[in-house]
Scaffold this motif. Structure first.
Motif, short mmCIF file in Angstrom:
data_model
loop_
_atom_site.label_atom_id
_atom_site.label_comp_id
_atom_site.label_asym_id
_atom_site.label_seq_id
_atom_site.Cartn_x
_atom_site.Cartn_y
_atom_site.Cartn_z
N UNK A 231 0.84 -1.19 0.00
CA UNK A 231 0.00 0.00 0.00
C UNK A 231 0.87 1.25 0.00
N UNK A 232 0.50 2.29 -0.77
CA UNK A 232 1.34 3.50 -0.83
C UNK A 232 1.57 4.14 0.53
N UNK A 233 0.66 3.93 1.46
CA UNK A 233 0.84 4.53 2.78
C UNK A 233 1.85 3.75 3.63
N UNK A 234 2.34 2.63 3.12
CA UNK A 234 3.46 1.96 3.78
C UNK A 234 4.77 2.65 3.41
N UNK A 235 4.77 3.38 2.30
CA UNK A 235 5.86 4.30 1.99
C UNK A 235 7.16 3.71 1.49
N UNK A 236 7.30 2.39 1.45
CA UNK A 236 8.59 1.84 1.06
C UNK A 236 8.43 0.52 0.31
N UNK A 237 7.57 0.53 -0.69
CA UNK A 237 7.30 -0.69 -1.46
C UNK A 237 8.52 -1.23 -2.16
N UNK B 35 7.31 -14.21 5.56
CA UNK B 35 6.70 -13.10 4.82
C UNK B 35 5.69 -12.37 5.70
N UNK B 36 4.84 -13.13 6.37
CA UNK B 36 3.81 -12.53 7.22
C UNK B 36 4.42 -11.84 8.43
N UNK B 37 5.44 -12.45 9.02
CA UNK B 37 6.09 -11.85 10.20
C UNK B 37 6.73 -10.51 9.87
N UNK B 38 7.34 -10.42 8.70
CA UNK B 38 8.08 -9.21 8.34
C UNK B 38 7.18 -8.13 7.74
N UNK C 188 3.44 -8.40 7.36
CA UNK C 188 2.02 -8.40 7.70
C UNK C 188 1.57 -7.16 8.46
N UNK C 189 2.32 -6.80 9.49
CA UNK C 189 1.94 -5.64 10.31
C UNK C 189 1.99 -4.35 9.51
N UNK C 190 3.00 -4.22 8.65
CA UNK C 190 3.13 -3.01 7.84
C UNK C 190 1.96 -2.85 6.88
N UNK C 191 1.59 -3.94 6.24
CA UNK C 191 0.48 -3.87 5.29
C UNK C 191 -0.83 -3.59 6.01
N UNK C 192 -1.01 -4.19 7.18
CA UNK C 192 -2.22 -3.94 7.96
C UNK C 192 -2.30 -2.47 8.35
N UNK C 193 -1.17 -1.90 8.80
CA UNK C 193 -1.14 -0.49 9.18
C UNK C 193 -1.47 0.40 7.98
N UNK D 148 5.22 1.34 9.57
CA UNK D 148 5.14 0.93 8.16
C UNK D 148 6.52 0.68 7.54
N UNK D 149 7.58 0.84 8.33
CA UNK D 149 8.93 0.57 7.87
C UNK D 149 9.55 -0.50 8.76
N UNK D 150 10.52 -1.21 8.20
CA UNK D 150 11.19 -2.25 8.97
C UNK D 150 12.51 -1.76 9.55
#
Length: 375
Positions: A279-285, A322-325, A327-332, A367-369
């Motif tokens: 999602x663009x609001x994750x900012x770092x695709x 994949x989900x651990x790294x 999942x939370x960012x995409x949900x946010x 939204x960033x790791x």
């Protein structure tokens, strides 16, 4: 011609090219299939978080010679013009897909990857082996990585759920010359969408926005839409009025789906946007796509070296990581998108963030790791 490979990668964007370089570096026999010739422009925000710098350096693939823009500030504005700016916790850099993809393509070739400019016409999985057919080649491999991006005929072959759903989103991107801070990435909210603005190499400004199609189709062309919708945000209006288009015309992509996607489909390990559109609001695709290549490549190597004993375990491990790294960012990102579609709430949120910059930094961190660790 029949060719047996260790890994076949379908798609030569960031995720596909990074995984090709990585797997060749580990000594595997890799073929990458990409339908388009390099270099070519893509609809993309063209900002990369520094979280993936250690990995790019491990691949010897940090494009310092392309002189990317160094970015360390983030601006967020609402439709009514309310604005807040904060320091990016990790910072990042701006570089065009035109330059970066071509740079990684050449790295992949030099690493020993076989790159085919073709389209996959048919594939099937049988007896623990994939068979991939193009117009000129038939290849087999135990492992296939899906790196073909947001939407492809491959999704139709796989009967993926999102493919037959009509999506309300389209995206528009172009390069401009003009005045814009070198160190800033901005995300501007407007009715029915969001617009990202930042510098890339050679002092070029990249402007890329996501728009609601039902609003967009009311206007005759992109210029009318921008003047009547995006210009309602005075910050965006100022950006456009002080910039000159470098493309003959903006490039677009439609039917962008933000539905959830499975990281594994029919035994194909999906990476980048094929696994789940950022999602663009994750900012770092771009960083997330490259990171997914690292996860998949490391697990594939463990599979071939015998540390992972079966395909089922490989797929389970990849899905879990994949989900651990991500999942939370995409949900946010999805939650923020829902909140910001409400004009009143978005104005209030940005006004609060302007008073308390730490709030905006907190949201960015969700939204960033963290910086990727290289063993």
């Amino acid at each position: 011609m029949n060719s047996k490979q260790d890994v076949i990668i379908i798609g030569g964007g960031l995720a596909g090219l990074a995984s090709a370089i990585h797997l060749c570096k580990l000594g595997l026999k890799v073929t990458l299939i990409e339908k388009s010739a390099y270099p070519h422009h893509k609809v993309c925000g063209e900002y990369i978080s520094n979280e993936i710098l250690p990995y790019l350096k491990y691949l010897d693939a940090y494009p310092s010679n392309l002189e990317p823009a160094n970015i360390n500030q983030f601006q967020f504005t609402s439709e009514n013009g309310t604005s807040t700016t904060t320091k990016l916790p990790l910072g990042g850099f701006g570089i065009s897909r035109y330059k970066l993809d071509h740079f990684l393509y050449e790295k992949a070739l030099n690493s020993g990857c076989n790159v085919l400019q073709e389209t996959v016409n048919e594939f099937f999985f049988n007896t623990d082996t994939f068979t991939i057919k193009t117009s000129n080649q038939t290849m087999t491999s135990r492992i296939v990585l899906g790196a073909y991006g947001k939407r492809s005929n491959i999704d139709s072959f796989l009967s993926r759920e999102f493919f037959n759903k009509k999506s309300p989103w389209l995206a528009v991107k172009a390069h401009y010359s003009g005045n814009f801070p070198d160190d800033l990435v901005a995300l501007h909210n407007f009715k029915g969408g969001y617009c990202g603005v930042s510098k890339v190499e050679n002092n070029i400004i990249n402007i890329c926005y996501l728009a609601d199609y039902s609003t967009f189709k009311k206007y005759k062309n992109i210029n009318d839409y921008q003047r009547n919708v995006l210009y309602k945000n005075k910050n965006l209006k100022a950006v456009f009025e002080n910039a000159s288009l470098l493309f003959e015309k903006p490039i677009t992509i439609s039917q962008i789906s933000f539905d959830k996607k499975k990281p594994v489909e029919n035994h194909i390990l999906m990476i980048g946007d094929s696994a789940g559109l950022i999602h663009p609001l994750c900012g770092n695709g771009m960083a997330m796509a490259i990171h997914s290549a690292k996860i998949a490549s490391e697990l594939v190597f463990e599979f071939y070296s015998g540390k992972i004993k079966s395909r089922a375990i490989l797929e389970q491990k990849y899905t879990k990581e994949w989900k651990n790294i991500f999942g939370k960012r995409l949900f946010t990102g999805r939650v923020l998108a829902t909140v910001l579609q409400n004009k009143r709430i978005s104005n209030v949120l940005i006004a609060i963030a302007a008073l308390f910059p730490s709030l905006l930094q907190f949201i960015i961190k969700q939204t960033h790791g963290k910086t990727i660790a290289i063993d």
